[in-house]
Design an enzyme around this catalytic site. Structure first.
Site, PDB file in Angstrom:
ATOM      1  N   ASN A 220      -0.466   4.629  -4.535  1.00 24.71           N
ATOM      2  CA  ASN A 220      -0.319   3.195  -4.812  1.00 24.71           C
ATOM      3  C   ASN A 220      -0.043   2.963  -6.284  1.00 24.71           C
ATOM      4  O   ASN A 220      -0.390   3.784  -7.145  1.00 24.71           O
ATOM      5  CB  ASN A 220      -1.568   2.423  -4.394  1.00 24.71           C
ATOM      6  CG  ASN A 220      -2.757   2.700  -5.273  1.00 24.71           C
ATOM      7  OD1 ASN A 220      -3.444   3.720  -5.098  1.00 24.71           O
ATOM      8  ND2 ASN A 220      -3.035   1.821  -6.211  1.00 24.71           N
ATOM      9  N   CYS A 221       0.638   1.842  -6.568  1.00 28.23           N
ATOM     10  CA  CYS A 221       0.836   1.402  -7.944  1.00 28.23           C
ATOM     11  C   CYS A 221       0.016   0.127  -8.120  1.00 28.23           C
ATOM     12  O   CYS A 221      -0.970  -0.091  -7.425  1.00 28.23           O
ATOM     13  CB  CYS A 221       2.316   1.188  -8.243  1.00 28.23           C
ATOM     14  SG  CYS A 221       3.084  -0.115  -7.260  1.00 28.23           S
ATOM     15  N   ALA A 222       0.423  -0.740  -9.032  1.00 30.34           N
ATOM     16  CA  ALA A 222      -0.364  -1.928  -9.323  1.00 30.34           C
ATOM     17  C   ALA A 222      -0.393  -2.927  -8.183  1.00 30.34           C
ATOM     18  O   ALA A 222      -1.320  -3.730  -8.080  1.00 30.34           O
ATOM     19  CB  ALA A 222       0.168  -2.604 -10.589  1.00 30.34           C
ATOM     20  N   SER A 223       0.614  -2.891  -7.299  1.00 31.95           N
ATOM     21  CA  SER A 223       0.654  -3.903  -6.243  1.00 31.95           C
ATOM     22  C   SER A 223       1.093  -3.361  -4.887  1.00 31.95           C
ATOM     23  O   SER A 223       1.132  -4.117  -3.924  1.00 31.95           O
ATOM     24  CB  SER A 223       1.602  -5.039  -6.650  1.00 31.95           C
ATOM     25  OG  SER A 223       2.932  -4.556  -6.775  1.00 31.95           O
ATOM     26  N   ARG A 224       1.400  -2.062  -4.780  1.00 29.78           N
ATOM     27  CA  ARG A 224       2.010  -1.548  -3.556  1.00 29.78           C
ATOM     28  C   ARG A 224       1.372  -0.261  -3.056  1.00 29.78           C
ATOM     29  O   ARG A 224       0.947   0.576  -3.856  1.00 29.78           O
ATOM     30  CB  ARG A 224       3.503  -1.261  -3.789  1.00 29.78           C
ATOM     31  CG  ARG A 224       4.289  -2.490  -4.157  1.00 29.78           C
ATOM     32  CD  ARG A 224       5.675  -2.115  -4.662  1.00 29.78           C
ATOM     33  NE  ARG A 224       6.402  -3.330  -5.011  1.00 29.78           N
ATOM     34  CZ  ARG A 224       7.527  -3.726  -4.432  1.00 29.78           C
ATOM     35  NH1 ARG A 224       8.086  -2.998  -3.511  1.00 29.78           N
ATOM     36  NH2 ARG A 224       8.115  -4.846  -4.790  1.00 29.78           N
TER      37      ARG A 224
END
Length: 279
Positions: A220-224
């Site tokens: 995951n990244c900051a939003s996904r």
């Protein structure tokens, strides 16, 4: 003592009580203009061009992305909102505009330590060393230019940016959900999605991705949530993730799937990994 490299020189001058200013400029100062001005303007244009019924959902997608960008300089959450669905907008509009901001920062000799709000805090204690007066009018200018250019291009070519599809906010009933599940089974496209009432959100996400055995990796990244699957045909359709599994958006590219969950993605990712028994 001799310092090599722009960043090292700026840091040494920031630490020096005798320095009266930054004698070098960091080319990345151009980020200051598009991170604090350009991208917020582009995000506002995407929100303005969304269907009225979708504006609240689009805002919940864009506000965390823009906030993350402005605070810590991570631009991917915003860029991915349109990179895959409207690559024309990214490569022929957004990228050239960003390039121009770098040129403007150099032309007007902007020199500041840090390019995101969190990293620029030290400048408040040494404002006499900063050369960024031109940024005070260039940032609003970038906001206006990005806004009008994005809005014109999106409307002119009817680009599918977030919120411009009716299906993105149409909530299916449970019966529709189950009917679609039964139809997939009849076509031998087994998504193995459990009835919506029986399992947690994270377990249903795993089922929507074709089951644990169909998942190669998940990060995951900051939003996904970023998932790699073995067989993309086993993955549920976009509407299922948005209308039943709480996703704000879905980006598919072959076996790579991105599920947009905004600021709550970290908790979801942790629990999905628990379901998959991953560290």
């Amino acid at each position: 003592m001799v310092y090599e490299g722009v960043k090292n020189i700026i840091n040494s001058q920031a630490a020096s009580a005798d320095a009266t200013g930054y004698i070098v400029r960091n080319f990345t100062n151009g980020r200051l203009l598009f991170q604090l001005g350009g991208i917020p303007g582009a995000a506002y244009a995407i929100w303005k061009t969304a269907l009225p019924a979708n504006k609240k959902r689009v805002a919940s997608l864009l506000i965390p992305a823009v906030f993350t960008l402005m605070m810590v300089g991570i631009s991917e959450p915003f860029e991915y909102t349109f990179l895959f669905v409207a690559p024309f907008l990214y490569w022929l509009v957004y990228a050239p505009l960003v390039g121009i901001t770098y040129v403007l920062a150099e032309v007007f000799k902007i020199s500041i330590n840090g390019t995101a709000i969190l990293f620029m805090v030290p400048n408040l204690f040494q404002p006499h060393k900063v050369h960024a007066w031109h940024a005070l009018w260039l940032i609003p200018l970038c906001f206006v230019v990005f806004y009008f250019v994005f809005k014109f291009i999106i409307l002119k070519w009817d680009l599918p940016t977030p919120g411009r599809k009716e299906q993105e906010v149409r909530f299916h009933t449970k019966q529709e959900y189950r009917n679609k599940y039964d139809k997939n089974n009849a076509l031998n496209i087994t998504t193995d999605i459990a009835p919506i009432d029986e399992y947690s959100l994270e377990e249903r996400i795993v089922n929507g991705l074709g089951g644990a055995e169909n998942i190669d990796s998940i990060t995951n990244c900051a939003s996904r949530l970023r998932i790699s699957v073995k067989n993309e045909k086993l993955v549920a359709d976009e509407g299922m993730f948005i209308n039943e599994l709480e996703a704000l958006g879905v980006v598919k590219s072959g076996k790579s799937i991105q599920l947009i969950y905004g600021v709550k993605v970290q908790n979801i990712a942790t629990r999905v990994k628990d379901v998959l028994d991953l560290d």
